[in-house]
Enzyme design. Structure first.
Site, PDB file in Angstrom:
ATOM      1  N   HIS A   1      14.004  -0.625  -0.866  1.00 57.19           N
ATOM      2  CA  HIS A   1      13.845  -1.590  -1.955  1.00 57.19           C
ATOM      3  C   HIS A   1      13.330  -2.924  -1.422  1.00 57.19           C
ATOM      4  CE1 HIS A   1      17.236   0.856  -4.095  1.00 57.19           C
ATOM      5  NE2 HIS A   1      16.059   1.451  -4.169  1.00 57.19           N
TER       6      HIS A   1
HETATM    7  C1  LIG Z   1      11.238   6.334  -0.778  1.00 56.56           C
HETATM    8  C2  LIG Z   1      11.502   5.350  -1.876  1.00 56.56           C
HETATM    9  C3  LIG Z   1      12.527   5.605  -2.806  1.00 56.56           C
HETATM   10  C4  LIG Z   1      12.772   4.692  -3.818  1.00 56.56           C
HETATM   11  N1  LIG Z   1      13.655   5.020  -4.811  1.00 56.56           N
HETATM   12  C5  LIG Z   1      13.751   4.226  -5.908  1.00 56.56           C
HETATM   13  C6  LIG Z   1      14.499   4.632  -7.039  1.00 56.56           C
HETATM   14  O1  LIG Z   1      15.043   5.737  -7.110  1.00 56.56           O
HETATM   15  N2  LIG Z   1      14.583   3.776  -8.085  1.00 56.56           N
HETATM   16  C7  LIG Z   1      13.997   2.543  -8.067  1.00 56.56           C
HETATM   17  O2  LIG Z   1      14.157   1.775  -9.014  1.00 56.56           O
HETATM   18  N3  LIG Z   1      13.263   2.139  -7.006  1.00 56.56           N
HETATM   19  C8  LIG Z   1      13.090   2.965  -5.958  1.00 56.56           C
HETATM   20  N4  LIG Z   1      12.282   2.603  -4.930  1.00 56.56           N
HETATM   21  C9  LIG Z   1      11.634   1.273  -4.972  1.00 56.56           C
HETATM   22  C10 LIG Z   1      10.424   1.209  -5.899  1.00 56.56           C
HETATM   23  O3  LIG Z   1       9.738   2.442  -5.931  1.00 56.56           O
HETATM   24  C11 LIG Z   1       9.515   0.071  -5.429  1.00 56.56           C
HETATM   25  O4  LIG Z   1      10.247  -1.140  -5.497  1.00 56.56           O
HETATM   26  C12 LIG Z   1       8.263  -0.106  -6.268  1.00 56.56           C
HETATM   27  O5  LIG Z   1       7.581   1.109  -6.414  1.00 56.56           O
HETATM   28  C13 LIG Z   1       7.355  -1.152  -5.618  1.00 56.56           C
HETATM   29  O6  LIG Z   1       6.179  -1.277  -6.385  1.00 56.56           O
HETATM   30  P1  LIG Z   1       4.936  -2.120  -5.871  1.00 56.56           P
HETATM   31  O7  LIG Z   1       3.937  -2.073  -6.966  1.00 56.56           O
HETATM   32  O8  LIG Z   1       5.408  -3.435  -5.394  1.00 56.56           O
HETATM   33  O9  LIG Z   1       4.386  -1.347  -4.595  1.00 56.56           O
HETATM   34  P2  LIG Z   1       3.883   0.150  -4.467  1.00 56.56           P
HETATM   35  O10 LIG Z   1       4.326   0.958  -5.628  1.00 56.56           O
HETATM   36  O11 LIG Z   1       4.266   0.612  -3.126  1.00 56.56           O
HETATM   37  O12 LIG Z   1       2.309   0.045  -4.583  1.00 56.56           O
HETATM   38  C14 LIG Z   1       1.482  -0.539  -3.618  1.00 56.56           C
HETATM   39  C15 LIG Z   1       0.186   0.247  -3.591  1.00 56.56           C
HETATM   40  O13 LIG Z   1      -0.794  -0.519  -2.928  1.00 56.56           O
HETATM   41  C16 LIG Z   1      -1.504   0.304  -2.028  1.00 56.56           C
HETATM   42  N5  LIG Z   1      -2.017  -0.536  -0.949  1.00 56.56           N
HETATM   43  C17 LIG Z   1      -1.305  -1.181  -0.008  1.00 56.56           C
HETATM   44  N6  LIG Z   1      -2.106  -1.885   0.800  1.00 56.56           N
HETATM   45  C18 LIG Z   1      -3.351  -1.696   0.345  1.00 56.56           C
HETATM   46  C19 LIG Z   1      -4.610  -2.165   0.773  1.00 56.56           C
HETATM   47  N7  LIG Z   1      -4.739  -3.005   1.817  1.00 56.56           N
HETATM   48  N8  LIG Z   1      -5.716  -1.754   0.090  1.00 56.56           N
HETATM   49  C20 LIG Z   1      -5.594  -0.919  -0.970  1.00 56.56           C
HETATM   50  N9  LIG Z   1      -4.418  -0.441  -1.407  1.00 56.56           N
HETATM   51  C21 LIG Z   1      -3.302  -0.837  -0.758  1.00 56.56           C
HETATM   52  C22 LIG Z   1      -0.473   1.301  -1.567  1.00 56.56           C
HETATM   53  O14 LIG Z   1      -1.089   2.450  -1.017  1.00 56.56           O
HETATM   54  C23 LIG Z   1       0.300   1.560  -2.845  1.00 56.56           C
HETATM   55  O15 LIG Z   1      -0.249   2.603  -3.607  1.00 56.56           O
HETATM   56  C24 LIG Z   1      12.019   3.488  -3.894  1.00 56.56           C
HETATM   57  C25 LIG Z   1      11.001   3.239  -2.977  1.00 56.56           C
HETATM   58  C26 LIG Z   1      10.720   4.166  -1.984  1.00 56.56           C
HETATM   59  C27 LIG Z   1       9.600   3.887  -1.021  1.00 56.56           C
END
Ligand SMILES: Cc1cc2nc3c(=O)[nH]c(=O)nc-3n(C[C@H](O)[C@H](O)[C@H](O)COP(=O)(O)OP(=O)(O)OC[C@H]3O[C@@H](n4cnc5c(N)ncnc54)[C@H](O)[C@@H]3O)c2cc1C
Length: 547
Positions: free
Chosen positions: A484
């Site tokens: 998280h």
């Molecule tokens: C294994 C795991 C289990 C989890 N379980 C839960 C759960 O059960 N319930 C819950 O509420 N939360 C859970 N979480 C947390 C939740 O999923 C995250 O907080 C949330 O998805 C974060 O969203 P985000 O948009 O910030 O990043 P992300 O969803 O990670 O998206 C970032 C995206 O940007 C892309 N990216 C990164 N750098 C670049 C770049 N330089 N160029 C192009 N693309 C790029 C990545 O490939 C990715 O697709 C979990 C997370 C993980 C990893």
């Protein structure tokens, strides 16, 4: 998929990352007729079948084709260990590989964000976005759903647990006997209590923001999605962002995509901080060390890294008890697969933990500061998600709002070199105290008389651990990430030297650049962070569209 990215064409918006937040943001921005959006995603399309079958979660964590295989730095809090803190690298981002547990957090989490000076980020301000995200299924009048608080028509399905094990019921009974209320809806604004998690699983399949928002929006046109393309830097004219440089898989030369209005970073807590730093926005000393030209000296970029640090206890179940460990093997597994195919309750459509317990570590507290979990299955010691060969159950705990703070630092201008990720788990004394209190409570429930008919002996940590100091030592040696990660581009006012974005998510010190993902959270919510991230993206879309 386009053969190349037309460098001649400029888009109104470039969204970096088609993860949880980026998929929502791109879809919402493209709702305005005539608006063009380019989404750049480092990972592939979400074709891997295990993304869609909820039980695939455990396998995806070690699947490099759809993940960033990040590791934390060693620290005292982890007894010198590194911890794999995998993040999604695929359409849908971490939401495509996460545990699908749906928790909003506490109203006070968001009121605290507002109290820090972030206008429009209090719970009442965000409630319309919490409702807009979700399509709450079930939980009707007798299921405790407050229709004024929950959403019934959003893109993300939120369902109740449909697979109930007798030992899970016994665990809940034990918690109730220990004084915990059975909470009909922990997402109503009153979190305290015990019960089954709500999930982003519908009819046996994982929901992601890529499936629920981005793909329908792409069918309407106006969005250009480029997968397997990693943004290597934001480009600037002076201090105004003008586009991004990208490196596509298998291509040597970088290409530049231009943004007419704004670049919006949705690359996640680790990658957004690192991308800002390699683009010249961050602590000047660090930027010089990695050879980046300084566009804006912002010491807060990469600071304030927060994560939930969790540890678990395992009990061996009595031989007659059939736990997930047995159901996931041989003919029983075949039966579960058939049930899943027939859309009946099955272990293939489970979240990694099924039961929550939101609890105060001490009675003087106003609000729960602990999340504890339970599942009628167990994993081998020292191994992540490898089932035991005997029947077993697992209980776990983590502190809702840790006070320890870490950092993400780019090591190089090359995005293929993993950054330093140091969460500093358990660095703060209160974090250590709350962690131990949570573990002790779960342990007491696992050993309570109501569970004795099912459970015979504690295997982890076992009889080597008696005192609080021994429990803390156990947590240091065996705890792990909650996955998280938040906070490395935190929101705050311009006079806050450590703030990275303002309360409209614009990056301080530069123009035409915003961040809208989990990194902007100034504090970690009392929750798994997917829901809060979706809300950040929904609100960001309204702010950008001036709605
Ligand atoms: C294994 C795991 C289990 C989890 N379980 C839960 C759960 O059960 N319930 C819950 O509420 N939360 C859970 N979480 C947390 C939740 O999923 C995250 O907080 C949330 O998805 C974060 O969203 P985000 O948009 O910030 O990043 P992300 O969803 O990670 O998206 C970032 C995206 O940007 C892309 N990216 C990164 N750098 C670049 C770049 N330089 N160029 C192009 N693309 C790029 C990545 O490939 C990715 O697709 C979990 C997370 C993980 C990893």
């Amino acid at each position: 998929m386009p053969a190349g990215i037309s460098v001649a064409q400029a888009f109104d918006y470039i969204v970096v990352g088609a993860g949880t937040a980026g998929s929502i943001l791109a879809a919402r921005l493209a709702e305005d007729t005539g608006t063009t959006v380019c989404v750049v995603e480092a990972g592939p399309a979400d074709r891997h079948p295990l993304i869609h079958v909820p039980a695939g979660f455990t396998r995806l964590l070690s699947e490099p084709s759809v993940t960033w295989q990040f590791r934390t730095e060693p620290s005292e809090g982890t007894a010198g260990r590194q911890i794999a803190t995998v993040q999604g690298r695929v359409l849908g981002g971490s939401g495509a590989i996460n545990g699908m547990i749906y928790v909003r957090g506490q109203p006070a989490d968001y009121d605290h964000w507002a109290q820090l000076g972030n206008r429009g980020w209090g719970y009442e301000d965000l409630l319309p976005y919490f409702r807009r995200v979700e399509r709450r299924i079930g939980g009707g009048s007798d299921g405790g759903t407050d229709e004024a608080v929950r959403g019934r028509s959003g893109p993300i399905p939120v369902t109740d647990m449909d697979w109930i094990h007798p030992v899970s019921e016994a665990f809940i009974d034990a918690a109730v006997k220990a004084g915990m209320p059975r909470n009909p809806d922990y997402n109503s604004g009153d979190q305290e209590g015990v019960g089954y998690f709500q999930r982003t699983i519908d009819r046996g399949l994982r929901s992601t923001t890529a499936k629920a928002y981005l793909k329908p929006a792409m069918r309407r046109g106006a969005i250009r999605l480029v997968t397997r393309a990693t943004a290597t830097a934001v480009t600037f004219e002076g201090t105004r962002a003008t586009g991004v440089r990208v490196l596509r898989d298998g291509v040597q030369a970088e290409e530049t995509i231009k943004a007419k209005r704004e670049v919006i970073l949705c690359a996640g807590t680790v990658n957004t901080a690192r991308l800002l730093q390699i683009s010249g926005i961050g602590p000047a000393g660090l930027l010089r060390d990695i050879g980046a030209d300084v566009v804006a000296d912002r010491p807060g970029v990469g600071a304030n890294l927060i994560d939930h640090y969790s540890a678990r206890l395992v009990m061996r179940a009595r031989p007659h008890v059939v736990t997930l460990n047995e159901l996931a093997r041989g003919p029983r597994l075949a039966g579960q697969i058939l049930r899943w195919a027939a859309k009946r309750p099955s272990i293939l459509a489970l979240t990694p933990s099924q039961i929550y317990l939101f609890r105060k570590s001490s009675p003087e507290l106003d609000l729960p500061d602990l999340q504890c979990v339970f599942t009628p299955g167990s994993y081998k010691e020292g191994q992540h998600y490898v089932l035991d060969s005997y029947p077993g159950v697992t209980g776990g705990a983590w502190q809702h709002r840790p006070l320890s703070r870490g950092h993400v630092h780019a090591r190089s201008l090359d995005v293929r070199v993993d950054p330093v990720i140091q969460p500093n788990y358990l660095a703060h004394p209160i974090d250590r105290q709350v962690m131990v209190a949570g573990m002790n409570f779960v342990r007491s429930l696992l050993h309570s008389p109501g569970l004795a008919a099912y459970l015979e002996a504690e295997t982890i940590p076992g009889d080597k651990v008696h005192t609080d100091d021994e429990m803390l030592d156990f947590c240091r040696r065996n705890g792990s990430t909650g996955y998280h990660l938040v906070g490395t581009a935190r929101m705050g006012s311009p006079d806050d030297a450590m703030a990275v974005v303002d309360d409209r998510l614009k990056v301080h010190g530069v123009g035409a650049l915003r961040v809208a993902d989990a990194s902007v959270m100034p504090g970690i919510p009392s929750a798994n962070t997917h829901t809060a991230t979706m809300v950040v993206a929904e609100k960001a879309s309204d702010m950008i569209r001036e709605r």
